[in-house]
Design a protein around this motif. Sequence first.
Motif, PDB file in Angstrom:
ATOM      1  N   VAL A 428      -9.922 -47.468  -9.137  1.00 31.33           N
ATOM      2  CA  VAL A 428      -9.195 -48.202  -8.121  1.00 31.33           C
ATOM      3  C   VAL A 428      -7.837 -47.546  -7.964  1.00 31.33           C
ATOM      4  CG1 VAL A 428      -8.270 -50.434  -7.446  1.00 31.33           C
ATOM      5  CG2 VAL A 428     -10.386 -50.322  -8.748  1.00 31.33           C
ATOM      6  N   GLU A 429      -7.593 -46.961  -6.793  1.00 32.31           N
ATOM      7  CA  GLU A 429      -6.342 -46.264  -6.575  1.00 32.31           C
ATOM      8  C   GLU A 429      -5.222 -47.261  -6.343  1.00 32.31           C
ATOM      9  OE1 GLU A 429      -5.642 -43.186  -6.729  1.00 32.31           O
ATOM     10  OE2 GLU A 429      -7.577 -42.227  -6.885  1.00 32.31           O
ATOM     11  N   GLY A 430      -4.179 -47.118  -7.139  1.00 29.25           N
ATOM     12  CA  GLY A 430      -2.966 -47.873  -6.899  1.00 29.25           C
ATOM     13  C   GLY A 430      -3.070 -49.354  -7.167  1.00 29.25           C
ATOM     14  N   PRO A 529     -15.524 -52.112 -17.146  1.00 30.65           N
ATOM     15  CA  PRO A 529     -14.286 -51.344 -17.290  1.00 30.65           C
ATOM     16  C   PRO A 529     -13.912 -50.656 -15.985  1.00 30.65           C
ATOM     17  CG  PRO A 529     -16.123 -50.188 -18.302  1.00 30.65           C
ATOM     18  CD  PRO A 529     -16.644 -51.525 -17.880  1.00 30.65           C
ATOM     19  N   VAL A 530     -12.616 -50.686 -15.671  1.00 28.91           N
ATOM     20  CA  VAL A 530     -12.090 -50.061 -14.464  1.00 28.91           C
ATOM     21  C   VAL A 530     -10.905 -49.191 -14.854  1.00 28.91           C
ATOM     22  CG1 VAL A 530     -11.104 -50.450 -12.172  1.00 28.91           C
ATOM     23  CG2 VAL A 530     -12.795 -52.039 -13.083  1.00 28.91           C
ATOM     24  N   ARG A 531     -10.905 -47.964 -14.399  1.00 28.74           N
ATOM     25  CA  ARG A 531      -9.808 -47.043 -14.675  1.00 28.74           C
ATOM     26  C   ARG A 531      -8.736 -47.210 -13.612  1.00 28.74           C
ATOM     27  NH1 ARG A 531     -12.557 -42.898 -14.482  1.00 28.74           N
ATOM     28  NH2 ARG A 531     -13.095 -42.697 -16.690  1.00 28.74           N
ATOM     29  N   LEU A 532      -7.569 -47.729 -14.012  1.00 28.14           N
ATOM     30  CA  LEU A 532      -6.457 -47.950 -13.090  1.00 28.14           C
ATOM     31  C   LEU A 532      -5.519 -46.752 -13.149  1.00 28.14           C
ATOM     32  CD1 LEU A 532      -5.667 -51.705 -13.849  1.00 28.14           C
ATOM     33  CD2 LEU A 532      -7.133 -50.753 -12.078  1.00 28.14           C
ATOM     34  N   ARG A 533      -5.355 -46.092 -12.012  1.00 26.43           N
ATOM     35  CA  ARG A 533      -4.504 -44.908 -11.942  1.00 26.43           C
ATOM     36  C   ARG A 533      -3.211 -45.236 -11.214  1.00 26.43           C
ATOM     37  NH1 ARG A 533      -8.131 -40.157  -9.626  1.00 26.43           N
ATOM     38  NH2 ARG A 533      -6.269 -39.012 -10.247  1.00 26.43           N
ATOM     39  N   LYS A 534      -2.266 -44.282 -11.308  1.00 24.97           N
ATOM     40  CA  LYS A 534      -0.947 -44.434 -10.674  1.00 24.97           C
ATOM     41  C   LYS A 534      -0.253 -45.704 -11.169  1.00 24.97           C
ATOM     42  CE  LYS A 534      -1.759 -41.835  -6.400  1.00 24.97           C
ATOM     43  NZ  LYS A 534      -1.695 -41.870  -4.924  1.00 24.97           N
ATOM     44  N   ASP A 537       3.184 -47.793 -16.356  1.00 27.09           N
ATOM     45  CA  ASP A 537       3.003 -47.636 -17.794  1.00 27.09           C
ATOM     46  C   ASP A 537       1.529 -47.809 -18.094  1.00 27.09           C
ATOM     47  OD1 ASP A 537       2.448 -50.589 -18.474  1.00 27.09           O
ATOM     48  OD2 ASP A 537       4.370 -50.679 -17.419  1.00 27.09           O
ATOM     49  N   GLY A 538       1.093 -47.327 -19.249  1.00 22.23           N
ATOM     50  CA  GLY A 538      -0.318 -47.420 -19.579  1.00 22.23           C
ATOM     51  C   GLY A 538      -0.663 -46.774 -20.900  1.00 22.23           C
ATOM     52  N   ASP A 539      -1.979 -46.647 -21.192  1.00 24.96           N
ATOM     53  CA  ASP A 539      -2.449 -46.137 -22.475  1.00 24.96           C
ATOM     54  C   ASP A 539      -2.353 -44.617 -22.566  1.00 24.96           C
ATOM     55  OD1 ASP A 539      -3.229 -48.711 -22.128  1.00 24.96           O
ATOM     56  OD2 ASP A 539      -5.360 -48.377 -22.359  1.00 24.96           O
ATOM     57  N   ARG A 540      -2.434 -43.932 -21.440  1.00 29.26           N
ATOM     58  CA  ARG A 540      -2.493 -42.477 -21.458  1.00 29.26           C
ATOM     59  C   ARG A 540      -1.878 -41.940 -20.167  1.00 29.26           C
ATOM     60  NH1 ARG A 540      -8.938 -42.343 -21.536  1.00 29.26           N
ATOM     61  NH2 ARG A 540      -8.482 -44.162 -22.820  1.00 29.26           N
ATOM     62  N   PHE A 541      -1.673 -40.614 -20.168  1.00 34.10           N
ATOM     63  CA  PHE A 541      -1.178 -39.971 -18.962  1.00 34.10           C
ATOM     64  C   PHE A 541      -2.338 -39.676 -18.014  1.00 34.10           C
ATOM     65  CE2 PHE A 541       2.318 -38.644 -21.870  1.00 34.10           C
ATOM     66  CZ  PHE A 541       3.356 -39.234 -21.169  1.00 34.10           C
ATOM     67  N   ASP A 542      -2.057 -39.810 -16.719  1.00 37.09           N
ATOM     68  CA  ASP A 542      -2.987 -39.389 -15.680  1.00 37.09           C
ATOM     69  C   ASP A 542      -2.662 -37.929 -15.374  1.00 37.09           C
ATOM     70  OD1 ASP A 542      -4.453 -38.889 -13.415  1.00 37.09           O
ATOM     71  OD2 ASP A 542      -3.988 -40.803 -12.456  1.00 37.09           O
ATOM     72  N   LEU A 543      -3.476 -37.010 -15.909  1.00 38.18           N
ATOM     73  CA  LEU A 543      -3.152 -35.585 -15.827  1.00 38.18           C
ATOM     74  C   LEU A 543      -2.974 -35.118 -14.390  1.00 38.18           C
ATOM     75  CD1 LEU A 543      -5.475 -34.104 -18.607  1.00 38.18           C
ATOM     76  CD2 LEU A 543      -3.049 -34.699 -18.729  1.00 38.18           C
ATOM     77  N   GLU A 544      -3.776 -35.647 -13.483  1.00 35.93           N
ATOM     78  CA  GLU A 544      -3.650 -35.238 -12.086  1.00 35.93           C
ATOM     79  C   GLU A 544      -2.288 -35.614 -11.528  1.00 35.93           C
ATOM     80  OE1 GLU A 544      -5.807 -36.209  -7.813  1.00 35.93           O
ATOM     81  OE2 GLU A 544      -6.953 -36.416  -9.679  1.00 35.93           O
ATOM     82  N   GLN A 545      -1.829 -36.828 -11.859  1.00 32.19           N
ATOM     83  CA  GLN A 545      -0.525 -37.252 -11.377  1.00 32.19           C
ATOM     84  C   GLN A 545       0.608 -36.532 -12.093  1.00 32.19           C
ATOM     85  OE1 GLN A 545      -0.228 -39.162  -8.726  1.00 32.19           O
ATOM     86  NE2 GLN A 545      -2.465 -39.134  -8.657  1.00 32.19           N
ATOM     87  N   VAL A 546       0.402 -36.190 -13.363  1.00 33.87           N
ATOM     88  CA  VAL A 546       1.428 -35.427 -14.091  1.00 33.87           C
ATOM     89  C   VAL A 546       1.613 -34.059 -13.446  1.00 33.87           C
ATOM     90  CG1 VAL A 546       1.932 -34.282 -16.285  1.00 33.87           C
ATOM     91  CG2 VAL A 546       1.095 -36.635 -16.273  1.00 33.87           C
ATOM     92  N   MET A 565      -2.020 -44.059 -16.809  1.00 33.22           N
ATOM     93  CA  MET A 565      -3.358 -44.594 -16.558  1.00 33.22           C
ATOM     94  C   MET A 565      -3.696 -45.593 -17.661  1.00 33.22           C
ATOM     95  SD  MET A 565      -7.012 -42.578 -16.718  1.00 33.22           S
ATOM     96  CE  MET A 565      -6.471 -41.325 -15.570  1.00 33.22           C
ATOM     97  N   ARG A 566      -4.446 -46.616 -17.289  1.00 31.75           N
ATOM     98  CA  ARG A 566      -4.923 -47.541 -18.320  1.00 31.75           C
ATOM     99  C   ARG A 566      -6.293 -48.069 -17.919  1.00 31.75           C
ATOM    100  NH1 ARG A 566      -1.037 -51.177 -15.988  1.00 31.75           N
ATOM    101  NH2 ARG A 566      -2.021 -53.065 -15.152  1.00 31.75           N
ATOM    102  N   ILE A 567      -7.024 -48.490 -18.926  1.00 34.77           N
ATOM    103  CA  ILE A 567      -8.366 -49.035 -18.733  1.00 34.77           C
ATOM    104  C   ILE A 567      -8.260 -50.549 -18.747  1.00 34.77           C
ATOM    105  CG2 ILE A 567     -10.735 -49.122 -19.557  1.00 34.77           C
ATOM    106  CD1 ILE A 567      -9.866 -46.403 -18.563  1.00 34.77           C
ATOM    107  N   ASP A 568      -8.740 -51.155 -17.685  1.00 37.29           N
ATOM    108  CA  ASP A 568      -8.748 -52.606 -17.604  1.00 37.29           C
ATOM    109  C   ASP A 568     -10.183 -53.059 -17.379  1.00 37.29           C
ATOM    110  OD1 ASP A 568      -7.940 -55.182 -17.551  1.00 37.29           O
ATOM    111  OD2 ASP A 568      -6.511 -54.980 -15.904  1.00 37.29           O
TER     112      ASP A 568
END
Length: 765
Positions: A428-430, A529-534, A537-546, A565-568
């Motif tokens: 889910v973007e954003g 599980p849904v990967r929330l990007r952009k 704050d979160g569990d890990r870095f979103d490499l594409e956004q970095v 990025m975080r997993i929700d």
Amino acid sequence: MPSPRPLESYASLIEGISREHVALLRVAWAEAQGIFSPTGLEAYLAAVRELESAGITWATIVTFLREAPRLAREAGEASVPLMLQAAFAVHAHAGQAAMDGLLGVAPTAARRLREPQAVAQFLRLLGDLAARAPRAVVPMLRHVDTLLEHLRLEDLRQWVLLGIQSHLSDPLAQEQYFSLATPEARAFLRADSRGVAFTDVRRRLVLYLRAVWGRGTELRSFPSRLQQARPYLTPLGVHLPDTYRAVQGLAAGTALYRAATAHAAAHLAFSGPPQPRAGLRPIQLVLVGLLEDARVEALACREMPGLRRLWLQFHETGGEEGTTFAGLAVRLARALLDPLGVDVNPWIQKARTLFFAPDRDLSDPAFVRPLGSLLGNDIGQMRLQFNAKTWVIEPLYRDDNSALWTPDASDGGLMLEDDIMLVQPETVEGAGSDEMDDPEAGETQSVQPVEAGGASDDETAVMAGDLLRVVPYPEWDYLISLSRPRWCTVHEKLPEPGDPAMIGDILHRHRDLLDRLDALVRGSELRKPVRLRKQMDGDRFDLEQVVSAMIDVRTRRTPDPRFHMRIDRRERDLSVLVLLDLSESTNDIVRACGKKVLTLAREAAVLLASSMEKMGDHFAIHGFCSNGRNEVQYYRFKDFDWPFDDHVKARLAGMRGQLSTRMGGALRHATQWLRHRPSDRKLILMITDGEPHDIDVHDPKYLQFDTKKAVEEASRAGIFTYCMSLDPKADDYVARVFGVRNYTVMDRIERLPEKLPGLYLRLTR
């Protein structure tokens, strides 16, 4: 051209005709000479002799003398003997008035139908009607102009068959039907009164092809009973629907035919030979076809830029909200046709970038297949819903792409038996945490379903509270392959309340089963599980956004700080409607336990409701029975927005079995309740103890095929239908009605309460 011959020169033909009729012939002779050939004039005179020798009245002969030249002018003189033959057939069964009416309306019908072959079919149809329903001929002939204005010839034939079969035992009702005095007859006209006919625009399309494309391609029509009909190409030419019913107005309909013809011509000009389908999944076949459509249109627009404006008017705009494969396909089709358009979806941006790459040679079709496979794999990663069996190519003017592929007998075409994916997108973007936690997000305050088959505005109502509605629905007749419009009427009824303590007793007696279900629910992965990007704050870095942020830093632009990025886990978005069969047969006693079938169905519904409430699913419990097609009784024991409280429990306690089982109308009404639910997944779970039947239907297959049609209509609306049958003999028909994997037969009915909740968990996991 030979000079006209006077009437007296045909002395051998007029010999034996009475002096009165010869005098009438002299009056009509001048007009007849200007239309008929010498051979036609001889046939004209022979017809008068035949009418007189058969004892036909003076008034009818006058009608023939007046109308025969007009018919010849509209459809050719060869149609006059056919008219005479049909007139005698009608006279033999329906009498003099019907014969006179046929002779009078034949030129009007010819003017509407235009083609001699169609006129011949119309005349044969009148002869068949006279043989099967003599009293219906004269009323129908009074309305031929109206009927042919609204109906194609094939639809008129179906309308006639419907009127004959519907009123076989009631001649008076049959006469009213053919007089357009009944709602059924008028409803059919309203359902088919839209569109532009191919015969109206064929000549213009031929000239258009020659002028713009320099091609003399053959254009043919095919009967299009469905709105989903699409053009197709064969070695015989371009095949177009005989009418475009989705288009209102002559100008828009003509433009649609022109757009379809231009698109087909682009395929003929720029598409290569057919290719094998081996190695491509259905979703990849769809995307390859979409890309090939875009490629040939792009090449055509290079040569004739005005085509882009013609095609774009039939592409939908907007649709940015929500993410489904069908929606993305529609948006991608427009994005590839309109390079200046803007679409923020990453998948569409990727497709457009690869399609219009600077080194891309659009004249070489070799890139289309690998690009379609790549984009199809992306859709698989996104886990979007796709049903190959109900897929329809959009927009309306595009062909079905069957000409792109070599025939493959092993799959029977594009519509393969792939399962429907009923899952959420993983990414889910954003999406922010506030949106995910908002319980009100996405809810609607009211639902306004429209009557199936096209209800008018004054027949729609808000489904809320205890508002009770009476809604007519169509019904499918498999014998004539036609939906009978407004044939079945669903009456919503207020359930009689019972003692809610009965429901409490059911829950208490099955406490052990409910505890096991609770444990099963707690142990199930009910949230996906849904990967929330952009994210900020979160569990890990979103490499594409970095990477994007570092590029911005080095180019001295302000970076986007949302590079986490975080997993929700997203809550289940599911709406379920439990539909109970409440027919008289549910009062039968099950010997194994001594309880009624209805009692077991009530217990199963209560335990299922308790489980669904714990899982947080949106659910409704409805029931139905019937007393003929005009009285399908529909009971709402619990609606989606009602809590499972004493009010609902009292309704469930008061349910009773009565009357018959007309499933099709009840399923269509349930579909309307679910159609506008704001859920990603929708399910109708039907519980029945027997096959469809009703007091006014004696053919057991009739209601089975109608129920099957209702299930197909629900599927096209994105609603999955599953049947729990309590009939041990149901295997003979239930697979044909609901599908081979969409039912369960309970051989031991007494185990229904403990089996149904577990089945529900398996269906919705």
